[in-house]
Design an enzyme around this catalytic site. Structure first.
Site, short mmCIF file in Angstrom:
data_model
loop_
_atom_site.label_atom_id
_atom_site.label_comp_id
_atom_site.label_asym_id
_atom_site.label_seq_id
_atom_site.Cartn_x
_atom_site.Cartn_y
_atom_site.Cartn_z
CB SER A 1 23.06 28.37 13.18
OG SER A 1 23.14 28.03 11.89
CB THR A 2 27.12 26.04 12.16
OG1 THR A 2 26.69 26.87 10.97
CG2 THR A 2 28.41 24.89 11.68
CG HIS B 1 19.59 28.50 11.69
ND1 HIS B 1 20.74 29.32 11.40
CD2 HIS B 1 18.69 29.05 11.84
CE1 HIS B 1 20.29 30.61 11.66
NE2 HIS B 1 19.07 30.54 12.06
CG MET C 1 28.33 31.08 9.24
SD MET C 1 30.03 31.35 9.88
CE MET C 1 30.67 32.23 8.58
CG ASP D 1 18.45 33.84 12.86
OD1 ASP D 1 17.45 35.06 12.96
OD2 ASP D 1 17.74 32.95 12.98
#
Length: 349
Positions: free
Chosen positions: A169-170, A195, A288, A291
């Site tokens: 993600s991030t 993401h 972050m 997930d």
């Protein structure tokens, strides 16, 4: 302690909209609204914001030029506000390469619900960015596709019977690029869930394809996974893998979001656990939230070898931390060592 936020956007409407959203959150403090890079520079020096929201398309000095100068002079967590166009997507990935923490598309202003959802998303991204570790941008690496075919690093049986899954993600766009750039052309199929909203994943896949030896594409429903290819989950679609005979095939769905995400790493990992799981390697990178942790537990219980990026090299340690807390990770690895760790594991099979 409140998070100091500076909004930089040439649109008076966007400045007003973002300013009101930030002012409505007690955890955030709006320190200024800048219409261009010159105003932004003065406000950065005056208030030293914790997070800047930055429009890419601005007059005088564009957002990328300002970002480059900012990261050299006063590194700051930046969330890019990106237009949903091919050119805007290209600029977004250039911004992430320059050191921006995250991005968000410009909002659709045609519905109150859309504005409400956007407010929740931008506030979450600002708070995440405030906690993020600023990683020094990697030097740009030219495409490394070999001119002539070289002997595969991996055995043919590994190439045809194995599968590698990556979730992030991030901070993940640059982490995934780093991993792929340092893998040989001859690899088992790789599936990737990052993401990312619809409209950006195709450009992301094209960028990975351009800058790595492996052929990278946006995944398509029903296609068979091939060695030396990597498949990126399309924005707003979950990526699942099903086994049909001796092959793996892509299944794309728009089922409910999981942990607030579609695509979701948990969905991909959990689906893979239903396949011939021991023939899979799974990797969770910077991001972050949580997930991917549940899915990694399911994979680990099936005998899958699992890897997680270490805290020191993560932009945000959330997703790897949660998987490690669940005792679902075999190897915690610094990003620079991750490609070699994976290759050595595959060669040991």
């Amino acid at each position: 302690m409140t998070i100091k936020v500076l909004v930089v956007d040439d649109s008076a409407l966007m400045r007003s909209l973002l300013g009101k959203m930030i002012e409505a959150d007690p955890e955030l403090s709006l320190v200024g609204l800048a219409a261009d890079a010159y105003e932004a520079k003065d406000l950065v020096n005056q208030f030293r914001p914790d997070v800047i929201t930055l429009d890419i398309e601005m007059p005088k000095v564009d957002g990328l030029t300002f970002l480059d100068r900012l990261m050299k002079a006063r590194p700051t967590a930046v969330v890019m506000i990106s237009s949903l166009t091919e050119q805007g997507a290209d600029a977004t990935f250039n911004a992430l390469a320059l050191g921006a923490v995250d991005f968000i598309p410009k909002p659709k202003l045609d519905s109150p619900q859309g504005i409400h959802d956007y407010q929740d998303l931008i506030l979450d991204k600002i708070k995440s960015a405030a906690k993020a570790k600023l990683i020094k941008p990697q030097k740009f690496v030219e495409p490394v596709r070999p001119v002539s075919s070289k002997r595969p690093v991996l055995a043919n049986t590994t190439l045809t019977q194995h599968l590698v899954a990556i979730g992030a993600s991030t901070g993940g766009t640059e982490a995934i690029l780093y991993v792929l750039q340092h893998l040989p052309a001859a690899m088992p199929p790789i599936v990737i869930t990052q993401h990312m909203p619809a409209g950006f994943t195709r450009t992301f896949a094209e960028r990975l394809n351009r800058l790595s030896r492996i052929t990278v594409k946006e995944a398509e429903h029903g296609e068979r996974l091939l060695p030396s290819y990597a498949y990126v989950a399309p924005g707003d679609h979950h990526l699942e893998i099903i086994k049909v005979g001796g092959s793996y095939k892509v299944k794309l769905t728009q089922d409910e979001k999981v942990s607030g995400h579609r695509p979701s790493v948990d969905v991909m990992f959990t689906a893979l656990a239903q396949c011939a799981a021991p023939n899979i390697s799974a990797m969770i990178l910077t991001g972050m939230g949580k997930d991917g942790a549940e899915g990694m537990v399911a994979l680990h219980q099936k005998g899958v070898t699992t890897f997680a990026q270490d805290e020191q090299s993560c932009v945000v340690f959330g997703m790897p931390r949660e998987a490690i807390k669940c005792r679902a990770v075999d190897y915690v690895v610094e990003l620079s060592q991750m490609p070699n760790k994976l290759i050595n594991h595959l060669n040991s099979l």
